[in-house]
Design a protein around this motif. Structure first.
Motif, short mmCIF file in Angstrom:
data_model
loop_
_atom_site.label_atom_id
_atom_site.label_comp_id
_atom_site.label_asym_id
_atom_site.label_seq_id
_atom_site.Cartn_x
_atom_site.Cartn_y
_atom_site.Cartn_z
N GLU A 102 -8.22 19.01 0.11
CA GLU A 102 -7.20 18.53 -0.88
C GLU A 102 -6.17 19.68 0.05
OE1 GLU A 102 -5.22 17.06 -2.14
OE2 GLU A 102 -5.53 15.53 -2.74
N ASN B 176 -6.20 1.29 -5.61
CA ASN B 176 -6.99 2.11 -4.46
C ASN B 176 -8.46 2.86 -4.85
OD1 ASN B 176 -4.14 1.03 -4.61
ND2 ASN B 176 -3.69 3.00 -3.50
N ASN C 88 -13.39 0.16 5.08
CA ASN C 88 -13.82 -1.04 4.41
C ASN C 88 -13.36 -1.73 4.41
OD1 ASN C 88 -10.90 0.33 4.23
ND2 ASN C 88 -10.93 -0.89 2.35
N GLY D 60 -10.47 5.63 4.90
CA GLY D 60 -10.23 4.36 4.20
C GLY D 60 -9.18 5.30 4.04
N HIS E 101 -4.90 5.11 5.84
CA HIS E 101 -4.28 3.72 6.40
C HIS E 101 -4.26 3.78 7.68
CE1 HIS E 101 -0.42 0.89 6.65
NE2 HIS E 101 -0.44 2.28 7.64
N TRP F 256 -5.44 8.42 -5.61
CA TRP F 256 -6.11 7.48 -6.08
C TRP F 256 -7.46 7.10 -4.81
CZ3 TRP F 256 -4.93 6.39 -10.84
CH2 TRP F 256 -4.14 6.83 -11.11
N CYS F 257 -7.37 6.71 -4.01
CA CYS F 257 -8.93 6.70 -3.14
C CYS F 257 -9.50 7.11 -2.39
CB CYS F 257 -8.08 6.33 -1.62
SG CYS F 257 -7.00 4.57 -1.35
N LYS G 155 -4.36 18.88 -7.71
CA LYS G 155 -4.78 18.18 -7.30
C LYS G 155 -7.16 18.53 -6.82
CE LYS G 155 -3.13 14.04 -6.89
NZ LYS G 155 -2.24 13.28 -6.01
N THR H 12 0.75 -1.20 -0.20
CA THR H 12 0.13 -0.32 0.24
C THR H 12 0.65 1.11 -0.27
OG1 THR H 12 -1.97 0.83 0.92
CG2 THR H 12 -0.28 0.72 2.59
N THR H 13 0.42 2.60 -0.26
CA THR H 13 1.17 3.94 -0.45
C THR H 13 1.60 4.41 0.74
OG1 THR H 13 -1.24 4.19 -1.81
CG2 THR H 13 0.07 6.27 -1.12
N THR H 14 0.74 4.05 1.98
CA THR H 14 1.62 4.72 3.03
C THR H 14 2.76 3.71 3.30
OG1 THR H 14 -0.26 5.73 4.20
CG2 THR H 14 1.25 4.86 5.58
P1 NAD Z 1 -2.30 9.28 -2.52
O1 NAD Z 1 -0.85 10.05 -2.34
O2 NAD Z 1 -3.28 9.03 -3.92
O3 NAD Z 1 -3.83 10.46 -2.58
C1 NAD Z 1 -3.65 10.83 -1.15
C2 NAD Z 1 -3.65 12.36 -1.17
O4 NAD Z 1 -3.89 12.50 -0.22
C3 NAD Z 1 -3.17 13.44 -2.06
O5 NAD Z 1 -3.74 14.26 -3.21
C4 NAD Z 1 -2.29 14.69 -1.31
O6 NAD Z 1 -2.62 15.25 -1.52
C5 NAD Z 1 -3.93 14.22 -0.22
N1 NAD Z 1 -3.62 14.70 1.17
C6 NAD Z 1 -2.30 14.28 1.88
N2 NAD Z 1 -2.44 15.28 3.34
C7 NAD Z 1 -3.53 16.28 3.36
C8 NAD Z 1 -4.15 16.74 3.73
N3 NAD Z 1 -3.58 16.34 5.11
N4 NAD Z 1 -5.48 17.10 3.74
C9 NAD Z 1 -6.12 16.96 2.60
N5 NAD Z 1 -5.73 16.17 1.72
C10 NAD Z 1 -4.67 15.70 1.50
O7 NAD Z 1 -2.66 7.81 -1.44
P2 NAD Z 1 -3.81 6.73 -1.68
O8 NAD Z 1 -3.33 5.76 -3.11
O9 NAD Z 1 -4.85 7.48 -2.63
O10 NAD Z 1 -3.41 6.52 -0.67
C11 NAD Z 1 -3.85 7.15 0.12
C12 NAD Z 1 -4.22 6.61 1.67
O11 NAD Z 1 -5.40 5.42 1.44
C13 NAD Z 1 -2.91 6.00 1.98
O12 NAD Z 1 -2.69 5.92 3.42
C14 NAD Z 1 -2.86 4.55 1.93
O13 NAD Z 1 -2.04 3.77 2.86
C15 NAD Z 1 -4.37 4.05 1.71
N6 NAD Z 1 -5.34 3.08 1.07
C16 NAD Z 1 -6.64 2.31 1.75
C17 NAD Z 1 -6.31 1.34 1.44
C18 NAD Z 1 -7.97 0.94 1.89
O14 NAD Z 1 -7.95 -0.45 1.31
N7 NAD Z 1 -8.04 1.65 2.28
C19 NAD Z 1 -6.29 1.42 -0.20
C20 NAD Z 1 -5.23 1.12 -0.97
C21 NAD Z 1 -5.20 2.40 -0.09
#
Ligand code: NAD
Ligand code: SAH
Length: 415
Positions: A235, A183, A339, A291, A293, A215-216, A240, A149-151
């Motif tokens: 954001e 995502n 989720n 949703g 990490h 992405w999420c 974005k 995952t991303t984090t």
């Molecule tokens: P990403 O980097 O594509 O998107 C994160 C977005 O959040 C970025 O556009 C960033 O600018 C924005 N952001 C950061 N800090 C912010 C803040 N304080 N206020 C508003 N916006 C802010 O990452 P992603 O792939 O969308 O993943 C996001 C999180 O979800 C990660 O922690 C990832 O590990 C987790 N994830 C969860 C699932 C799940 O099953 N729930 C699936 C995939 C990823």
């Protein structure tokens, strides 16, 4: 050897695994190949995954490939005890119990690691960080790992920057066949599934605030719109934010959105996205969930410390916090991934693609065991294309192929 809740739950877990496997043609195909090739013969592996049915299918595929596998959870609330029972009945070693304390979560992880794995399948970076922090004696035996995952990848880059990473890590999340689908469409669908199961409320007509348009966030906002919600995005990235605006959403700060939202969903991977000053402006009955990490996007600790009353709420994990302004806010799933904590996570077909990348990345690690640098490494394009081709074939779809003339045209500058 295993530590799970109750082995007699196995038949229910087995039914869930059979259902998932039926809709996972990519993993079934890879399993057939692994049975023939045994790419993990003599390889010890530790996997930290959301222990529900789709992950169980992946684990069995890795074992069919010859791996000696130990399995642990990657979130105390996403482990399903009937699925772990089925895995153990089938001969796997599993250390995970739904709803366990964080101390037990860490203890289970240590038990899954202490036999000295050669390959790590991580989801969020907890295995990698425990190995480096608490078990450095095991590091020389690790030939590499895969991160889901991303984090987790953000954490790996931080380790690599400091020169702390002691084995190669492949970034499964960054494969296009992972984050384009998992995502976005996976989180998009499953977050709403989790919210609906936890609340049983209508989404149409509600004001939904989505924090983060990565992405999420894109998927969560898209599906909220499809369910009839009015959607606002917050954001910190100006590009974005513009994308969200062009996609038809209102874009505001959290301070502006706080008094308007009925349902708030964070998906930023950041911390302190919704905090005290936002809580105090919110409507009575506002619903908050995450949703992303970790459970630090919504400041649940503040609510725990400051709420006058915590007795309301539909289930144990849907808790109402009544503040001293008389308003009650509801937090789903303790602010953890809604989720997975209030549902079964991403849909089966999505995890088939993500876990196909995982399985093939693990095979790549085993094949290239001595030639990879101790860095954060991208999944080779050929694995991405391989998974996309397998998926198209499983859907009975064919696509066009470039002719020689077309390829020459695309590669030429003197037209
Ligand atoms: P990403 O980097 O594509 O998107 C994160 C977005 O959040 C970025 O556009 C960033 O600018 C924005 N952001 C950061 N800090 C912010 C803040 N304080 N206020 C508003 N916006 C802010 O990452 P992603 O792939 O969308 O993943 C996001 C999180 O979800 C990660 O922690 C990832 O590990 C987790 N994830 C969860 C699932 C799940 O099953 N729930 C699936 C995939 C990823
Ligand atoms: N350790 C973290 C895990 C991050 S979860 C935690 O605190 O919970 C994010 C990852 O979960 C995503 O990258 C996605 O691929 C994975 N995921 C989503 N639904 C899943 C499911 N049904 N089964 C297994 N993994 C799933």
């Amino acid at each position: 050897m295993s530590e799970i809740r109750d082995i007699t739950l196995a038949p229910s877990g087995e039914r869930k695994i059979a259902w998932a496997k039926r809709y996972m043609p990519l993993l079934r195909g890879i399993e057939e190949e692994f049975i023939r090739e045994k790419p993990f013969k003599g390889v010890k592996m530790t996997a930290s995954l959301h222990l529900e049915a789709k992950s169980a299918v992946l684990c069995r595929v890795l074992m069919e490939g010859g791996a000696e596998l130990r399995i642990t959870g990657c979130n105390p609330l996403s482990t399903q005890d009937d699925v772990t029972a089925a895995l153990v009945s089938g001969g796997a070693e599993v250390y995970s119990v739904h709803g366990c304390t964080m101390e037990d979560y860490d203890r289970h992880m240590a038990m899954a690691l202490e036999f000295g794995p050669n390959i790590i399948i991580d989801d969020g970076g907890d295995l990698v960080s425990m190995l480096h922090r608490d078990m450095p004696q095991l590091l020389p035996g690790v030939l590499g790992g895969c991160e889901e995952t991303t984090t987790g990848i953000i954490r790996l880059h931080a380790m690599a920057r400091e020169g702390a990473l002691k084995f190669p890590m492949l970034t499964v999340n960054d494969a296009r066949c992972k984050h384009f689908f998992d995502n976005r469409y996976g989180t998009g669908q499953s977050v709403w599934d989790g919210i609906n199961r936890a609340t049983n409320l209508v989404v149409a007509g509600k004001n939904v605030v989505v924090a983060g348009y990565g992405w999420c966030g894109r998927g969560i906002a898209m599906r909220a719109k499809g369910l009839g919600a009015r959607v606002t995005v917050t954001e910190v990235d100006p590009v974005k934010a513009l994308e969200a605006m062009m996609d038809g959403y209102a874009v505001k700060t959290m301070d502006e959105a706080a008094p308007e939202g009925d349902i708030f969903v964070t998906a930023t991977g950041c911390r302190d996205v919704i905090v005290e000053r936002h809580f105090l402006k919110m409507r009575d009955g506002a619903i908050l969930c995450n949703g992303g990490h970790f459970n630090v996007e919504v400041d649940v600790d503040w609510l725990e410390r400051n709420a006058l009353d915590k007795s309301q709420g539909r289930t144990d994990v849907t808790r109402g916090y009544t503040l001293n302004n008389g308003k009650t806010l509801f937090v789903l799933a303790e602010g953890r991934l809604v989720n997975l904590a209030s549902g079964d996570g991403h849909p089966v077909e999505i995890m088939d693609m993500s876990f196909a990348i995982q399985a093939l990345a693990a095979k790549y690690l085993a094949q290239h065991r001595d030639s990879l640098p101790c860095q954060v490494l991208e999944i080779p394009d050929e694995i991405d294309y391989d998974v996309a081709r397998r998926k198209l074939a499983s859907c009975g779809m064919t696509i066009d192929t470039l002719t020689d003339a077309q390829r020459a045209y695309l590669e030429s500058w003197a037209l």
